[in-house]
Structures are given as structure tokens and as C-alpha cells.
Design a protein around this motif. Structure first.
Motif, PDB file in Angstrom:
ATOM      1  N   UNK A 288       0.825  -1.214   0.000  1.00 18.25           N
ATOM      2  CA  UNK A 288       0.000   0.000   0.000  1.00 18.25           C
ATOM      3  C   UNK A 288       0.855   1.258   0.000  1.00 18.25           C
ATOM      4  N   UNK A 289       1.941   1.256   0.754  1.00 19.03           N
ATOM      5  CA  UNK A 289       2.807   2.434   0.842  1.00 19.03           C
ATOM      6  C   UNK A 289       3.394   2.802  -0.518  1.00 19.03           C
ATOM      7  N   UNK A 290       3.655   1.800  -1.350  1.00 20.99           N
ATOM      8  CA  UNK A 290       4.249   2.080  -2.662  1.00 20.99           C
ATOM      9  C   UNK A 290       3.259   2.736  -3.612  1.00 20.99           C
ATOM     10  N   UNK A 291       1.969   2.720  -3.275  1.00 24.97           N
ATOM     11  CA  UNK A 291       0.952   3.286  -4.170  1.00 24.97           C
ATOM     12  C   UNK A 291       0.491   4.676  -3.739  1.00 24.97           C
ATOM     13  N   UNK A 292       1.008   5.182  -2.628  1.00 26.42           N
ATOM     14  CA  UNK A 292       0.490   6.441  -2.095  1.00 26.42           C
ATOM     15  C   UNK A 292       0.888   7.657  -2.920  1.00 26.42           C
ATOM     16  N   UNK A 293       2.090   7.634  -3.462  1.00 24.52           N
ATOM     17  CA  UNK A 293       2.550   8.796  -4.222  1.00 24.52           C
ATOM     18  C   UNK A 293       2.772  10.015  -3.363  1.00 24.52           C
ATOM     19  N   UNK A 294       3.051   9.801  -2.082  1.00 19.61           N
ATOM     20  CA  UNK A 294       3.257  10.918  -1.164  1.00 19.61           C
ATOM     21  C   UNK A 294       4.691  11.422  -1.262  1.00 19.61           C
ATOM     22  N   UNK A 295       4.962  12.499  -0.527  1.00 15.48           N
ATOM     23  CA  UNK A 295       6.300  13.047  -0.456  1.00 15.48           C
ATOM     24  C   UNK A 295       7.273  11.963   0.021  1.00 15.48           C
ATOM     25  N   UNK A 296       8.443  11.823  -0.616  1.00 16.50           N
ATOM     26  CA  UNK A 296       9.383  10.765  -0.227  1.00 16.50           C
ATOM     27  C   UNK A 296       9.755  10.795   1.255  1.00 16.50           C
ATOM     28  N   UNK A 297       9.915  11.992   1.806  1.00 13.20           N
ATOM     29  CA  UNK A 297      10.242  12.084   3.232  1.00 13.20           C
ATOM     30  C   UNK A 297       9.096  11.570   4.085  1.00 13.20           C
ATOM     31  N   UNK A 298       7.869  11.872   3.674  1.00 10.87           N
ATOM     32  CA  UNK A 298       6.699  11.394   4.406  1.00 10.87           C
ATOM     33  C   UNK A 298       6.633   9.865   4.362  1.00 10.87           C
ATOM     34  N   UNK A 299       6.864   9.296   3.185  1.00  6.87           N
ATOM     35  CA  UNK A 299       6.846   7.838   3.046  1.00  6.87           C
ATOM     36  C   UNK A 299       7.944   7.192   3.887  1.00  6.87           C
ATOM     37  N   UNK A 300       9.118   7.806   3.893  1.00  4.31           N
ATOM     38  CA  UNK A 300      10.224   7.261   4.680  1.00  4.31           C
ATOM     39  C   UNK A 300       9.884   7.294   6.166  1.00  4.31           C
ATOM     40  N   UNK A 301       9.251   8.388   6.592  1.00  3.66           N
ATOM     41  CA  UNK A 301       8.853   8.503   7.996  1.00  3.66           C
ATOM     42  C   UNK A 301       7.791   7.468   8.352  1.00  3.66           C
ATOM     43  N   UNK A 302       6.794   7.293   7.468  1.00  3.92           N
ATOM     44  CA  UNK A 302       5.748   6.304   7.717  1.00  3.92           C
ATOM     45  C   UNK A 302       6.335   4.900   7.788  1.00  3.92           C
TER      46      UNK A 302
END
Length: 413
Positions: free
Chosen positions: A91-105
Motif C-alpha cells: 500500500x505504501x508504494x501506491x500512495x505517491x506521497x512526499x518521499x520524506x513522508x513515506x520514509x517517515x511512515x
């Protein structure tokens, strides 16, 4: 019925008289006897086996499947077996969010969620599992605000799992499930004396940073990324349009937190401090990628630079300038030896300057909506939740307003 029950211990045959009779199959007396079968919404057959004397249970299972389909709550049993970690990582790979946000999540989930609920199949989740996990977070001393951020990520992942048909209901939506409790601590703003004492302890090339934090409410990353074109001395306005941050351990320019660009009033003393700073330390063009390390290159004339002429690294600033200034102002103790290092000072980071700014505006009578806009908060409710206790009491104003009404009404005409 959504399907039918197959009795694998018997089979139907036609005898010599043409009659249909049931006879024992080769499987008689071994293995699961009943197989409940149905066709799912995707057009493929699903089944579940039950032992001898459990035909009624098989029929009940099929009835439940039919009811779930009619209510739109059907979950494919195979999808329900997917674990929380398996689903969430995809699911995380499909979010398209800011890279820093994804790394934090990713970091939050790996450290605080996957070890406890990562191996649980999605279809088995119950509200009690979430309550137990939240309890573990609190027992492990995870701060309430940080715990809520982790909880929000887990809840969002489970909501996506519901949307994708892996479970019928998000267990976080149950009334008995509560997010981690917030810490009861209230923001205690610095006094002006402390602000200027810390500023005095900063290296000369960084002192104007304190003016931007305490006088304009800027975050540390926004201060590090402030460029000449953000300053409008003619209209006394500061345009907060970017920050300097790390993405995958590399420096990049990016929009401010939450993408909230904003215009902030530039007070006279802050403008004077910035003019003096730029005269002593002329701005230099710095080229960095935008948003991600492989993003397009952007060149900005930064106001604050390291002694070598490069951009300022946050960790270097904190350890070599900010914390020594806190020591000189008496905010934290001086380490006994260099090996000891400085004391942890999370509550006394540069964010304390934003708290000072907000408290000064509220004390001066500025409305909460304006304060929220100047701080770049997502909404005024967030600002109110953080700073409501700093707002001046309205009791005296109320007494005066009503007394004036009475006085005017009682005056002889």
C-alpha cells in the motif's frame, strides 16, 4: 443459498433399474466430509471443508457468505489471509506521497507496528487487537503525539484494506478503540529575556535566524531555506515558499510543511536585522534538487550559509551553534566533558521560537485565525488546540463591555 454443500463421503450413481442411489465413495470415513462451495463476486469458485457431523455448520457458513454479499461486506477468504505487513508495505508504494513522508511512515510502522501486529492476517483483526497494540505503545513510553501519528498510519492502512476487500470493517472505527492519549504538557513559551540571551550565544552568522523564528514564526527548515527573493522590504512581507530539508539523507529544496506557502508580516526590527546580516554575510547562490534527490535542480540565493560557503546542515547547526547557545543562556547544563555531549533538548529546539512568536501575537490581541495562517498550520483548530491556554482572558473585557452598556443606558437624556 450462496452455493451448495458437497458430501465427499458419498456419491450418486444410477443402478441397473435406472434409479439414482447414493453409495459410499472411495473417501468414505477419511478426511473432511463436507465441502461448502460458492461462486464469488470475481466469478471464481471458493470453498471451505468441514468434518463429519458438521453439515449444519457448513450451511451456516454459506448463509453468512450470502448475507455478507447482500450487505456488500463480503471478504474473499484468500485476501483475508494477507498479513497486515504484507498489505501495508504494498500500500505504501501506491500512495505517491512526499518521499520524506513515506520514509517517515515506513520507519514508524517498522519500529512500532509490524513487530506487534504485522504478522496478523487482515481478516482476523478485531478491535481488541488494536486496543492491545495501543496499550503496548503507551507501556513502551512512546510520546502521545508521536503515538497518534503511528496510530493514524495504521488506521489509514486498515481503511485501504477495507476498500480493497481484505476485511469488512476497520477495527479502529470501533467505539472501544481510542488513539494513544495526548501528553498533558502545555506549551510554556520562552520569555523575551531568554530569546535574546540565546540569540546572543549564537555565532554572529546565525543570529538573524533567531529573529526569523521569534519574529516571523518560521520553522527551522524554512529558516535554513530562506532566500533573498522571499524578502519584500517594500511591503514589509516575508514570503514563506520553501524549506531546506533532507530527503534520503540528501539536502533538497521543497515546499514548506504540508505544502502551506504563506505571507508573513515582516516587523521592522526583523527587517533591520536581516539587512545588517546580508551586509555582513552576502547571500550566495546554492543549487539543490527540488523535493527529491533526483528532482530538477533549483538555484536560490540563500541568506544563511555555513562558514565554508555551503548551505547549513541542520545537525551541525544544532550541535555546534544552537545547543552551545542554550548553555550560555542557562537553558541546559554544560556537559562535564566533550565525550558526554549536550543534554537532550527536544523541548528547547528552535521550535521554541515559534511558540514564543505565537504567544506574543496572542498576548497582543491577534485573532487565532491570523496566528494560524502566519504559522502555516493546516487549520485554526490545530492552532487553538496548541495555544488556547495562552490566549488572554476575556473576563475583564466582558465586565467592561457590559458596564459601558449599563452606563450609557442610565445616563439622563
Amino acid at each position: 443459498m450462496a452455493g451448495h454443500i458437497q458430501d465427499r463421503w458419498y456419491k450418486t450413481e444410477t443402478d441397473t433399474n435406472g434409479k439414482t442411489v447414493r453409495v459410499k465413495s472411495d473417501r468414505y470415513g477419511t478426511g473432511m466430509r463436507y465441502r461448502a462451495r460458492y461462486v464469488g463476486p470475481d466469478g471464481t469458485e471458493k470453498s471451505k471443508s468441514f468434518p463429519d457431523r458438521q453439515k449444519r455448520l457448513a450451511e451456516q457458513w454459506l448463509a453468512n457468505i450470502e448475507a455478507d454479499m447482500s450487505r456488500g461486506q463480503y471478504v474473499d477468504p484468500r485476501a483475508a489471509k494477507t498479513t497486515f505487513q504484507q498489505f501495508t508495505e504494498k500500500w505504501l508504494t501506491t500512495l505517491g506521497a512526499d518521499p520524506n513522508t513515506l520514509e517517515s511512515m515506513n520507519s514508524q510502522l517498522r519500529r512500532h507496528a509490524f513487530p506487534h501486529i504485522g504478522s496478523r492476517p487482515l481478516g482476523s483483526f478485531q478491535p481488541g487487537h488494536i486496543r492491545e497494540w495501543v496499550s503496548v505503545l503507551e507501556q513502551n513510553g512512546v510520546p502521545g503525539s508521536y503515538g497518534r501519528a503511528i496510530y493514524a498510519n495504521v488506521r489509514a492502512a486498515l481503511s485501504a484494506a477495507v476498500d480493497d476487500g481484505h476485511l469488512s470493517r476497520n477495527p479502529c472505527s470501533a467505539r472501544s478503540v481510542k488513539p494513544p492519549a495526548l501528553d498533558p504538557k502545555r506549551v510554556v513559551p520562552w520569555s523575551p529575556e531568554r530569546v535574546f540571551a540565546v540569540q546572543k550565544g549564537m555565532p554572529t552568522r546565525y543570529r538573524a535566524m533567531v529573529d526569523l523564528g521569534a519574529g516571523c514564526g518560521m520553522r527551522q527548515g524554512e529558516i535554513l531555506g530562506v532566500a533573498v527573493d522571499a524578502l519584500d522590504f517594500d511591503s514589509d512581507t516575508l514570503h514563506v515558499v520553501q524549506q531546506l530539508k533532507l530527503c534520503r539523507s540528501r539536502p533538497v529544496f521543497a515546499l514548506p510543511k504540508g505544502g502551506k506557502v504563506r505571507d508573513v508580516p515582516l516587523p521592522g526590527p526583523v527587517a533591520d536585522a536581516l539587512r545588517a546580516h546580508m551586509k555582513q554575510f552576502p547571500p550566495v547562490e546554492i543549487t539543490l534538487p527540488w523535493k527529491t534527490p533526483d528532482g530538477p535542480k533549483v538555484t536560490k540565493r540563500l541568506i544563511f550559509l555555513a562558514p565554508g560557503g555551503n548551505h547549513v546542515w541542520r545537525t551541525t547547526l544544532n550541535e555546534e551553534a544552537w545547543k552551545p547557545a542554550l548553555v550560555s543562556a542557562g537553558v541546559i547544563p554544560e556537559p562535564e566533558t566533550k565525550a558526554d555531549g549536550y543534554a537532550a533538548a527536544r523541548e528547547h529546539g528552535m521550535h521554541a521560537l515559534r511558540h514564543f512568536y505565537a504567544s506574543a501575537l496572542l498576548d497582543g490581541g491577534e485573532n487565532i485565525k491570523a496566528v494560524s495562517e502566519y504559522l502555516g498550520h493546516s487549520n485554526a483548530a490545530l492552532t487553538l488546540r496548541i495555544y488556547a491556554h495562552l490566549m488572554p482572558s476575556s473576563q475583564e473585557r466582558t465586565r467592561g463591555a457590559i458596564a459601558n452598556v449599563y452606563d450609557k443606558a442610565r445616563r439622563p437624556t
